[in-house]
Structure formats: structure tokens, C-alpha cells
Design an enzyme around this catalytic site. Sequence first.
Site, short mmCIF file in Angstrom:
data_model
loop_
_atom_site.label_atom_id
_atom_site.label_comp_id
_atom_site.label_asym_id
_atom_site.label_seq_id
_atom_site.Cartn_x
_atom_site.Cartn_y
_atom_site.Cartn_z
N GLY A 196 51.96 -35.79 29.35
CA GLY A 196 51.30 -36.44 30.48
C GLY A 196 50.04 -35.71 30.87
O GLY A 196 49.34 -35.16 30.02
N LYS A 199 47.98 -32.21 35.95
CA LYS A 199 48.48 -32.06 37.32
C LYS A 199 50.01 -32.01 37.33
O LYS A 199 50.61 -31.10 37.91
CB LYS A 199 47.99 -33.22 38.20
CG LYS A 199 48.47 -33.14 39.64
CD LYS A 199 47.96 -34.33 40.45
CE LYS A 199 48.50 -34.29 41.87
NZ LYS A 199 48.04 -35.47 42.67
N GLY A 201 51.80 -31.52 34.68
CA GLY A 201 52.17 -30.42 33.80
C GLY A 201 52.36 -29.12 34.57
O GLY A 201 53.27 -28.33 34.30
N GLU A 218 52.19 -31.36 26.49
CA GLU A 218 51.16 -32.10 25.75
C GLU A 218 50.36 -32.85 26.79
O GLU A 218 50.83 -33.84 27.36
CB GLU A 218 51.84 -33.05 24.74
CG GLU A 218 50.91 -33.55 23.65
CD GLU A 218 50.18 -34.80 24.08
OE1 GLU A 218 49.05 -34.65 24.61
OE2 GLU A 218 50.71 -35.89 23.88
N CYS A 253 46.01 -40.11 24.40
CA CYS A 253 45.62 -38.72 24.64
C CYS A 253 44.67 -38.18 23.58
O CYS A 253 43.95 -37.22 23.82
CB CYS A 253 46.86 -37.83 24.74
SG CYS A 253 47.94 -37.93 23.29
#
Length: 487
Positions: A196, A199, A201, A218, A253
Site C-alpha cells: 500500500g 502513510k 506503511g 511494498e 505501484c
Amino acid sequence: MAEDAGFDCERAAEMVEELRSGFRTGRTAEYEWRVAQLKGLVKMIDEREDEIVSALHKDLNKPHLESFLQEISLVRASCLLALKELKRWMKPEKVPAPVAAFPASAYIVSEPLGVVLVISAWNYPFLLSLEPVIGAIAAGNAVVLKPSEIAPAMSSLFANILPKYVDNSSIRVVEGGVAETTAILEQKWDKILYTGNSKVGRIVMTAAAKHLTPVVLELGGKSPVVVDSSSDLQVTAKRIAVGKWGCNNGQACIAPDYIITTKSHAPLLIDAVKIALEKFYGKDPKESKDLSRIVNSNHFKRLIRLLDEDKVSDKVVYGGQRDEKRLFIAPTILLDTPLDSLVMKEEIFGPLLPIITVDKIEESFNIINSGTKPLAAYIFTKDKKLEEKFIKNISAGGLLVNDTTLQVASPHLPFGGVGESGMGAYHGKFSFDTFSHKKGVLSRSLGSEAPARYPPYTPQKLKLLRGLLNGSILAIISVLIGWPRLE
């Protein structure tokens, strides 16, 4: 599981304890159990492909071909690779034993960590959920999957069908949003893998720190594309376009986030990308069935905020059309957006593609390195020396030369970030290793001794040990045969 709505800390603690009790029996560590679960996942994919495609379309309007090529086929291939290689992965790895321990053997055992948590993302909800789960199962762990609530159709499908194909006493699905995720993160896990944004993370890492739980993050980032004038213009344009807009309409991503090219080459590249886009999606991309939509209104508004910033709004050279009711933003190219603009400071995660121009292509390295380290970085060039400089000077989770996004398809390359783009890696055996503890084992015989290691210590013993550590053949022989007697 679907019935886990309203999940709280107490229920989360009960679930984790149930899983941990099952893990302690050793059932999940058995080769046969691992194989049965992996075969179950393959069977699920084969029998439920239409439902998976339907869920992806409901959540993201994802085209069938994208769903199959970029998610379903990759998960199936990952399962089959694990089934093929599992015995080899599980086999202890022999390593040299120290001479001082002769006779002895040394090896590394891959053992399961225990009960692990996978928190997945919404943009590739099937792939990013099951790819790490496959590694966790292959490594012999009990596992909880928390799908993203932003992809509710896929989350619900997981909750309803996964228990029918795998051991639900050791593999669970928990649905929900922030409250449920918070309750889960309060528990003690043996590893957490989160996909994700940075923030969340940081929230995951903070929660994990309370229990000293290792994490894999990730997190994405601004993945640059350097385009040298030596590259094939038409091929480059098509590969950039399909990597940007053909990957979930930029909501990926590793999708190209911005391009850097020379001032003289930029007009040619823009024209080539325009031609590629019209060939892919027609003159009115809003009517194309091959282009995914923005996932929800919040992300739509976020992207419009980037696009409509004063210092950016006049930089649009292609696209820019939007329809909030249909969550549609056209493929959009911007030229020479200021480096301090929001679109150049934030990860875009959508169909906007800025192009930055420089006088010399080598200047691109400084621009990339002045920001945070990206998850992916791309270069298009026929110049081998430039390629070598790029590989040497650009730090990113992974690099790809003369294409975009295809690195994710290789199970033989680690997939993960560096710095702000994440930590840890998975895919193929890297997934197995991520969810395994590498336990070192040294096994000695009781039939041989080296008297020099024992007190009382003497100058003669020190001389002998110094010779041993320096690789003296005489000292090694002396220790091996226990001569001279130095007690």
C-alpha cells in the site's frame, strides 16, 4: 471470513490463538499440507476464473484480458512454480563447516515463522493478495489475509470461496476497514507483509514494533522513465503507454510515474505516445472497454487536485478530460511540470503522465536521485554505456531496460522496494524465503578434540590458535590430530 464483520481486538486475539495452536501441532510444516493448499489454490483459480474476472470488473472496471494476464495467470504460475520447486526449497542447504569444529557438518534449515499476516492492496486485489499468501503457505505458516476494503467485490469473493479450497483452520480471510485492520494489527504476528502507501506503511511498522514483528513493506513511489533519443521511438511509445494506461489506468505501484527526456526529443515522443494511445483506446477513450476506471470518488478528486493545480493546469498537451459520474479521467500527458508541483512530489497512481525535459539525458540521474528511491525505474536506450551508467547510478527496487512493468512477471527476480518505496522482497523462492526463518545448524562429532581451545591458556596454545586462524597448514594438522598435547 464473511462472518468476521465487526471484528474487534478480542475476536482477533481468539483467532490468532486458534491459528497458533494449530501451528504448534506441526501440521502446517508438513510437506503434504503445503502441497494440498497450493493445489487447492490452483483448483480455485481453474474453477472460479469467471467469478474472479467479474469481481475485478466490479471493483475497477478491469478488462478481462488485463485481469487474466496481469493477475490470474501470474497467481496460477506462482502456485505451479511452488509446487514444482517446494521439495528443493525445503531441503537443508549445506554450507562449509569451520576447520576448528572438525569433524562436523553445517547446514541451513528453512523453518516456518509461525502465524503471519498479509494486508493487500486494492489495485491488483487478486494478485497482491494471493502472491504473498502462496509464499506463506509454501513456507509452512498459518496465515491471515486481510484484503482491501476499497476492492469490496474481490474481498467478499475471497471470504466466500477461499475457505472451500484451503484449510480454513490455518488459513483465514478477514474482511473490513480501518477498525478491523487496527484490531488485527494489535495482535502479535510472526511476520507482516503490507502492500500500500507509505502513510499506512508507517502505521503498520509502528504496530509491529510493539511485538518486534518483522515486516515486509511494498509501498510504491514515483517510478521514472528515462527516454534516450537513441531508442526506437514507436516501440518506446507503445511500451510506455501500455505500462502506464494498460496497467489499471496508471493505478499500479510500478506504472511509469513520469518521463525524463531531452528538450529536442520530447515533441517526437509526445506525438508517438498520442498515436499509441489512439490506437489502443480510440479517439474517445471514455467509450473504450479496454481502459480501467478510477477506483472511487476520493481517488478521482485527489487526481483532479493534482491536475488542476495552478502551476500544472496549463501544462496539459494531451487529454485532461474528466467525468466524475463515470470515475473517468482520460489518459493525460503534461509537459515540463515544475518539479515542486504536487504532481511531481506525490505518487500519481492514475492516468496522468508528466514529461520533464533536460538538455542532456545524463541530467536525468540527478533529478531521480534528488527524490526518494522508487519501486521501479525504467530506461529506453540503445546506448550500452548509458544503460550501464543508469544501472550503476540509480537506486530503485528494480530496474527494467527498454520496457515497463514486465519485471513483475519474473518469479526469479525479487520484487520489493528500497528506502521510501519499501523493504523486503517476494515472488517465487523469494516469497518462500521471506516467510521462512533460516536456521543455522552445526553438528559435531563427539570423537575428536582440540586441546588448544581449553584452559589453562598458554603462550604455546595462543601460537597454535593464531596459526590456525591464519590458515597455517601445520597448525591445522596439529589441531585436527590433537597434537602436540598442550593440556
